[in-house]
Design an enzyme around this catalytic site. Structure first.
Site, PDB file in Angstrom:
ATOM      1  N   GLU A   1      60.020  48.871 122.167  1.00 25.97           N
ATOM      2  CA  GLU A   1      60.508  47.676 121.485  1.00 25.97           C
ATOM      3  C   GLU A   1      61.742  47.064 122.145  1.00 25.97           C
ATOM      4  O   GLU A   1      62.073  45.905 121.881  1.00 25.97           O
ATOM      5  CB  GLU A   1      60.807  47.987 120.015  1.00 25.97           C
ATOM      6  CG  GLU A   1      62.008  48.881 119.793  1.00 25.97           C
ATOM      7  CD  GLU A   1      62.837  48.438 118.585  1.00 25.97           C
ATOM      8  OE1 GLU A   1      62.455  47.475 117.919  1.00 25.97           O
ATOM      9  OE2 GLU A   1      63.878  49.071 118.350  1.00 25.97           O
TER      10      GLU A   1
ATOM     11  N   HIS B   1      62.763  45.267 116.608  1.00 27.98           N
ATOM     12  CA  HIS B   1      62.909  44.169 117.569  1.00 27.98           C
ATOM     13  C   HIS B   1      61.563  43.624 118.062  1.00 27.98           C
ATOM     14  O   HIS B   1      61.522  42.798 118.974  1.00 27.98           O
ATOM     15  CB  HIS B   1      63.721  44.628 118.781  1.00 27.98           C
ATOM     16  CG  HIS B   1      65.140  44.989 118.462  1.00 27.98           C
ATOM     17  ND1 HIS B   1      65.995  44.129 117.801  1.00 27.98           N
ATOM     18  CD2 HIS B   1      65.866  46.120 118.706  1.00 27.98           C
ATOM     19  CE1 HIS B   1      67.176  44.706 117.657  1.00 27.98           C
ATOM     20  NE2 HIS B   1      67.117  45.915 118.192  1.00 27.98           N
TER      21      HIS B   1
ATOM     22  N   HIS C   1      60.056  54.668 112.878  1.00 26.10           N
ATOM     23  CA  HIS C   1      61.192  53.930 113.427  1.00 26.10           C
ATOM     24  C   HIS C   1      62.184  53.678 112.286  1.00 26.10           C
ATOM     25  O   HIS C   1      62.022  52.736 111.503  1.00 26.10           O
ATOM     26  CB  HIS C   1      60.689  52.615 114.024  1.00 26.10           C
ATOM     27  CG  HIS C   1      61.660  51.960 114.947  1.00 26.10           C
ATOM     28  ND1 HIS C   1      61.833  52.356 116.258  1.00 26.10           N
ATOM     29  CD2 HIS C   1      62.525  50.920 114.760  1.00 26.10           C
ATOM     30  CE1 HIS C   1      62.735  51.591 116.839  1.00 26.10           C
ATOM     31  NE2 HIS C   1      63.169  50.717 115.948  1.00 26.10           N
TER      32      HIS C   1
ATOM     33  N   HIS D   1      64.507  54.775 117.101  1.00 25.01           N
ATOM     34  CA  HIS D   1      65.427  53.736 116.656  1.00 25.01           C
ATOM     35  C   HIS D   1      66.896  54.071 116.903  1.00 25.01           C
ATOM     36  O   HIS D   1      67.647  53.204 117.324  1.00 25.01           O
ATOM     37  CB  HIS D   1      65.248  53.389 115.170  1.00 25.01           C
ATOM     38  CG  HIS D   1      66.212  52.332 114.685  1.00 25.01           C
ATOM     39  ND1 HIS D   1      66.212  51.040 115.177  1.00 25.01           N
ATOM     40  CD2 HIS D   1      67.228  52.379 113.773  1.00 25.01           C
ATOM     41  CE1 HIS D   1      67.163  50.341 114.571  1.00 25.01           C
ATOM     42  NE2 HIS D   1      67.796  51.124 113.734  1.00 25.01           N
TER      43      HIS D   1
END
Length: 257
Positions: A39, A68, A150, A175
């Site tokens: 991401e 994101h 995440h 994350h």
């Protein structure tokens, strides 16, 4: 089956280090399948078709995403078209590009990969991750099921691990970009790590130049997050999964520099 789960790849520098590191590591460890959180793989946050293709060409078999995911609009169509990339499943159905679960046929077996986003400290109003993962499991075609959770807090990640224990093969957290020391097999046979870590610059704050983050925290003013350069690392977790039972038989974390 030996499945490698790689932590959040940050920018072009992280992508290039993964390309330099992954092929040899796959060969040495006899890895069968690679999942990578991408991401942040594009410079400036988010993921693009170019950065996703770079990861696939580097030896990644499936990409998971996170908060994101939708920063770059050029990824929207790609999410709908690619069968090898999953975005968080708890975004609204019908209006969100992509899918929260992919079933990848490896030729030997099907690997089902689910991407879920946490609800605590994530500045979102998404569906409950626990209820969402239950729905996703109904669409899992493989005996082997891997979940990328995440999420921000260790408590929510640990809770998800035990919630899914015995129902999936492995849960790896992403994350926070900081690898945790709790890689393990849970009591009912699910491999687990709270956060698998990051792929990117070692001397940084989550991949960003340290002085930028320090200044932001001191002044409380917005900052442009320029990526740090220098020596890199690739953090990951390797899960050995029994093809017949879908249970995890060994779990180990790595940091490659």
């Amino acid at each position: 089956m030996r499945i490698l789960c790689i932590g959040d790849v940050v920018g072009g520098i992280g992508c290039r280090f993964l390309r330099d590191t992954l092929p040899t590591f796959k060969k040495v460890k006899g890895i069968d399948f690679v999942i990578c959180n991408g991401e942040n793989s594009s410079d400036g946050n988010g993921v693009t078709p170019v950065s996703a293709k770079f990861l696939f060409d580097s030896g990644v078999d499936a990409i998971t995403l996170g908060n994101h995911t939708f920063r770059r609009k050029e990824i929207y169509e790609y999410l709908d078209e690619s069968p090898f990339i999953a975005r968080p499943a708890n975004f609204p159905n019908g209006t969100t590009p992509g899918t929260g679960i992919i079933n990848v046929d490896t030729g030997r077996t099907i690997v089902s990969i689910i991407n879920i986003m946490g609800s605590m400290c994530m500045d979102n109003n998404l569906d409950c991750p626990f209820e969402c993962v239950d729905k996703m499991l109904e669409n899992a075609e493989g005996k082997i099921k891997i979940v990328d959770f995440h999420a921000e807090t260790t408590s929510e990640k640990r809770a998800m691990g035990y919630y899914l224990d015995g129902r999936v093969s492995a849960v790896f957290g992403t994350h926070t970009h900081v690898q945790t020391s709790d890689v393990q097999i849970l009591p009912k046979g699910t491999g687990y790590i709270t956060d698998v870590g990051m792929t990117g610059t070692i001397h940084s704050v989550l991949g960003v130049k340290t002085e930028i983050i320090i200044d932001k925290l001191k002044t409380k003013l917005p900052q442009r997050f320029d990526l740090a350069s220098g020596e890199c690392k690739m953090e990951c977790a390797l899960f050995d999964i029994d093809n017949k039972t879908g249970k995890c038989v060994s779990a180990e974390a790595f940091r490659l520099e």
